[in-house]
Design an enzyme around this catalytic site. Structure first.
Site, PDB file in Angstrom:
ATOM      1  N   HIS A 181      43.260  28.091  44.249  1.00 30.13           N
ATOM      2  CA  HIS A 181      41.875  28.562  44.344  1.00 30.13           C
ATOM      3  C   HIS A 181      41.826  29.871  45.120  1.00 30.13           C
ATOM      4  CE1 HIS A 181      37.531  27.831  44.016  1.00 30.13           C
ATOM      5  NE2 HIS A 181      37.460  28.465  45.172  1.00 30.13           N
ATOM      6  N   CYS A 199      28.399  32.692  40.716  1.00 29.47           N
ATOM      7  CA  CYS A 199      29.725  32.450  40.114  1.00 29.47           C
ATOM      8  C   CYS A 199      29.973  30.951  40.085  1.00 29.47           C
ATOM      9  CB  CYS A 199      30.808  33.161  40.933  1.00 29.47           C
ATOM     10  SG  CYS A 199      30.959  32.514  42.612  1.00 29.47           S
ATOM     11  N   GLN A 216      33.955  24.940  41.048  1.00 29.51           N
ATOM     12  CA  GLN A 216      35.359  24.674  40.707  1.00 29.51           C
ATOM     13  C   GLN A 216      36.093  24.058  41.903  1.00 29.51           C
ATOM     14  OE1 GLN A 216      37.170  28.272  39.144  1.00 29.51           O
ATOM     15  NE2 GLN A 216      36.574  27.688  37.088  1.00 29.51           N
ATOM     16  N   THR A 233      31.338  42.448  35.417  1.00 27.37           N
ATOM     17  CA  THR A 233      32.233  42.307  36.582  1.00 27.37           C
ATOM     18  C   THR A 233      33.475  43.178  36.451  1.00 27.37           C
ATOM     19  OG1 THR A 233      33.476  40.713  37.922  1.00 27.37           O
ATOM     20  CG2 THR A 233      33.363  40.259  35.575  1.00 27.37           C
ATOM     21  N   ASP A 259      41.555  43.196  38.796  1.00 25.34           N
ATOM     22  CA  ASP A 259      42.076  41.966  39.406  1.00 25.34           C
ATOM     23  C   ASP A 259      43.360  42.323  40.142  1.00 25.34           C
ATOM     24  OD1 ASP A 259      42.358  38.523  38.200  1.00 25.34           O
ATOM     25  OD2 ASP A 259      43.095  39.466  40.059  1.00 25.34           O
ATOM     26  N   ARG A 279      45.239  40.485  42.080  1.00 28.86           N
ATOM     27  CA  ARG A 279      45.969  39.310  42.571  1.00 28.86           C
ATOM     28  C   ARG A 279      47.280  39.128  41.821  1.00 28.86           C
ATOM     29  NH1 ARG A 279      41.568  34.854  41.223  1.00 28.86           N
ATOM     30  NH2 ARG A 279      41.333  36.209  39.424  1.00 28.86           N
TER      31      ARG A 279
HETATM   32  N1  LIG Z   1      35.632  41.418  42.195  1.00 28.50           N
HETATM   33  C1  LIG Z   1      34.875  40.354  41.860  1.00 28.50           C
HETATM   34  N2  LIG Z   1      33.714  40.576  41.179  1.00 28.50           N
HETATM   35  C2  LIG Z   1      32.938  39.516  40.862  1.00 28.50           C
HETATM   36  O1  LIG Z   1      31.808  39.730  40.188  1.00 28.50           O
HETATM   37  C3  LIG Z   1      33.288  38.189  41.220  1.00 28.50           C
HETATM   38  N3  LIG Z   1      32.470  37.119  40.907  1.00 28.50           N
HETATM   39  C4  LIG Z   1      34.503  38.026  41.931  1.00 28.50           C
HETATM   40  N4  LIG Z   1      34.842  36.779  42.314  1.00 28.50           N
HETATM   41  C5  LIG Z   1      36.176  36.498  42.796  1.00 28.50           C
HETATM   42  O2  LIG Z   1      36.960  35.997  41.716  1.00 28.50           O
HETATM   43  C6  LIG Z   1      37.901  35.052  42.205  1.00 28.50           C
HETATM   44  C7  LIG Z   1      37.752  33.779  41.406  1.00 28.50           C
HETATM   45  O3  LIG Z   1      38.136  34.084  40.086  1.00 28.50           O
HETATM   46  P1  LIG Z   1      39.140  33.118  39.258  1.00 28.50           P
HETATM   47  O4  LIG Z   1      38.258  32.057  38.696  1.00 28.50           O
HETATM   48  O5  LIG Z   1      40.136  32.601  40.246  1.00 28.50           O
HETATM   49  O6  LIG Z   1      39.749  34.000  38.223  1.00 28.50           O
HETATM   50  C8  LIG Z   1      37.591  34.873  43.693  1.00 28.50           C
HETATM   51  O7  LIG Z   1      38.486  35.697  44.444  1.00 28.50           O
HETATM   52  C9  LIG Z   1      36.179  35.407  43.837  1.00 28.50           C
HETATM   53  O8  LIG Z   1      35.947  35.978  45.119  1.00 28.50           O
HETATM   54  N5  LIG Z   1      35.269  39.100  42.241  1.00 28.50           N
HETATM   55 ZN    ZN Z   2      32.973  33.276  43.236  1.00 33.79          ZN
END
Ligand SMILES: Nc1nc(O)c(N)c(N[C@@H]2O[C@H](COP(=O)(O)O)[C@@H](O)[C@H]2O)n1
Ligand code: ZN
Length: 358
Positions: A208, A222, A227, A275, A287, A289
């Site tokens: 997560h 979100c 989750q 996004t 992204d 990560r």
């Molecule tokens: N950069 C960014 N923009 C957004 O609009 C977002 N909602 C997020 N959320 C980040 O996404 C991660 C979760 O995504 P996964 O489901 O793991 O792919 C988590 O780091 C949230 O902070 N980020």
């Molecule tokens: Zn989120």
């Protein structure tokens, strides 16, 4: 403008022709082989499989390019908004599937990479050298991604940071053992272990990414909070049945760009950008990560087979690249009027194929 140190690629006899999508190097994407990344890119313009297949079977990248621009068959809508994301995927797959190419890209260090196309001022720099160079930017973003991956692989082995290796904490879903891991940048991540972990089985795992707005402050924008709750509940139920599971809570807020940048990106989303584009507008990666550290943590626990609770294909891919066998466990999200656009981008462009509870 061109600088003598810039890495210029375009011509077939040029030093860096391998960076061109026309370079004859096969790439496997979505289970199919494509003679070049250009073949894959051009095929995504079309809706039906027969058109895609015509392009996939083209003998050369040039032929694929011509078919992609002249086939009179039904095309996907809003291609203009999707083409950059498609190109990023095609180029990332090409470089990540061929080590020699990844090395050549990393060897360019911090130099600017430019597609020296005299005609294309969107993907390249155009005749006046002032074009957007979108393809060159994609290559530089991917170079950074590989650099981060290399760094993470060299990072010190995760260190147990807790007093007795783990601390028992009672939770809503039963007692769990909290273990802190520090990465090479000094960030502290959590491995939350519940019940019995049988490494001969596929261990139930949720990786997560931290989302403080969703996880802690119950944001409806979100699906992170939902989750996390659902993963906790699922692992708690498995523990009740005598099994167990692990939640790896990774401090990758904002898909790795941090909380402040995420909220900056939210502001642009409020103006109608999605996004992906919002991250680009604030000049951060879409992204940032990778899942090398979670893979290291799992392996340090003797785990090489997992049932991964996720919708994110990149998490699965990175774990598999690190030698971990993955069975995916889908996790449904609940749509709210506030998260439906975000979920549809995750679903339609980022490949999450989310199960939706309405
Ligand atoms: N950069 C960014 N923009 C957004 O609009 C977002 N909602 C997020 N959320 C980040 O996404 C991660 C979760 O995504 P996964 O489901 O793991 O792919 C988590 O780091 C949230 O902070 N980020
Ligand atoms: Zn989120």
């Amino acid at each position: 403008m061109k600088d003598s140190n810039d890495i210029l690629f375009y011509d077939e006899d040029g030093l860096f022709f391998e960076f061109s999508n026309f370079y004859p190097l096969p790439v496997k994407i979505d289970g199919a082989f494509w003679l070049t990344s250009e073949h894959f890119y051009q095929a995504q313009k079309f809706i039906n499989d027969s058109s895609k297949e015509k392009i996939r079977l083209a003998k050369t990248a040039e032929e694929a390019y011509l078919l992609g621009n002249n086939l009179q068959e039904s095309r996907v809508d809003n291609w203009e908004n999707r083409r950059v994301q498609i190109m990023e995927r095609a180029v990332y797959e090409k470089f990540s599937q061929h080590d020699f190419l990844k090395e050549k890209l990393l060897e360019t260090g911090e130099l600017l990479i430019k597609e020296n196309s005299p005609t294309d001022s969107f993907w390249g720099i155009g005749s006046d050298g002032l074009g957007k160079n979108v393809l060159g930017r994609i290559l530089m973003d991917i170079r950074n991604k590989f650099k981060n991956l290399e760094e993470a692989k060299q990072s010190v082995k995760p260190k147990w940071m807790c007093i007795e290796d783990s601390v028992e904490i009672p939770t809503e879903y039963g007692k769990m053992f909290f273990n802190v891991y520090m990465d090479h940048k000094g960030k502290e991540h959590l491995a939350i272990i519940s019940g019995n972990i049988d490494v001969d089985e596929h261990v139930l795992v949720r990786i997560h990414s931290e989302c403080i707005t969703g996880d802690v402050f119950k944001s409806s924008k979100c699906d992170c909070g939902i989750q996390l709750d659902r993963a906790f509940k699922f692992i708690g139920e498995e523990t009740q049945k005598g099994k167990g599971g692990i939640i790896l809570y990774m401090r990758d807020e904002g898909r790795g760009i941090g909380l402040g940048n995420k909220l900056r990106a939210y502001k642009f989303q409020q103006q109608g950008f999605d996004t992906i584009d919002a991250n680009k507008i604030i000049q951060t990666p879409v992204d940032d990560r990778n899942y090398v550290l979670p893979s290291q943590i799992l392996k340090s626990l003797g785990i090489n087979k997992v049932r991964l609770i996720t919708n994110n294909p990149l998490k699965i891919k990175d774990l598999e690249n690190e030698g971990i066998e993955v069975k995916r466990v889908k996790i449904n999200s609940s749509v709210t009027p506030f998260n439906k656009d975000y979920l549809s981008v995750k679903n339609n462009i980022m490949g999450h194929n989310i199960g939706i509870d309405y």
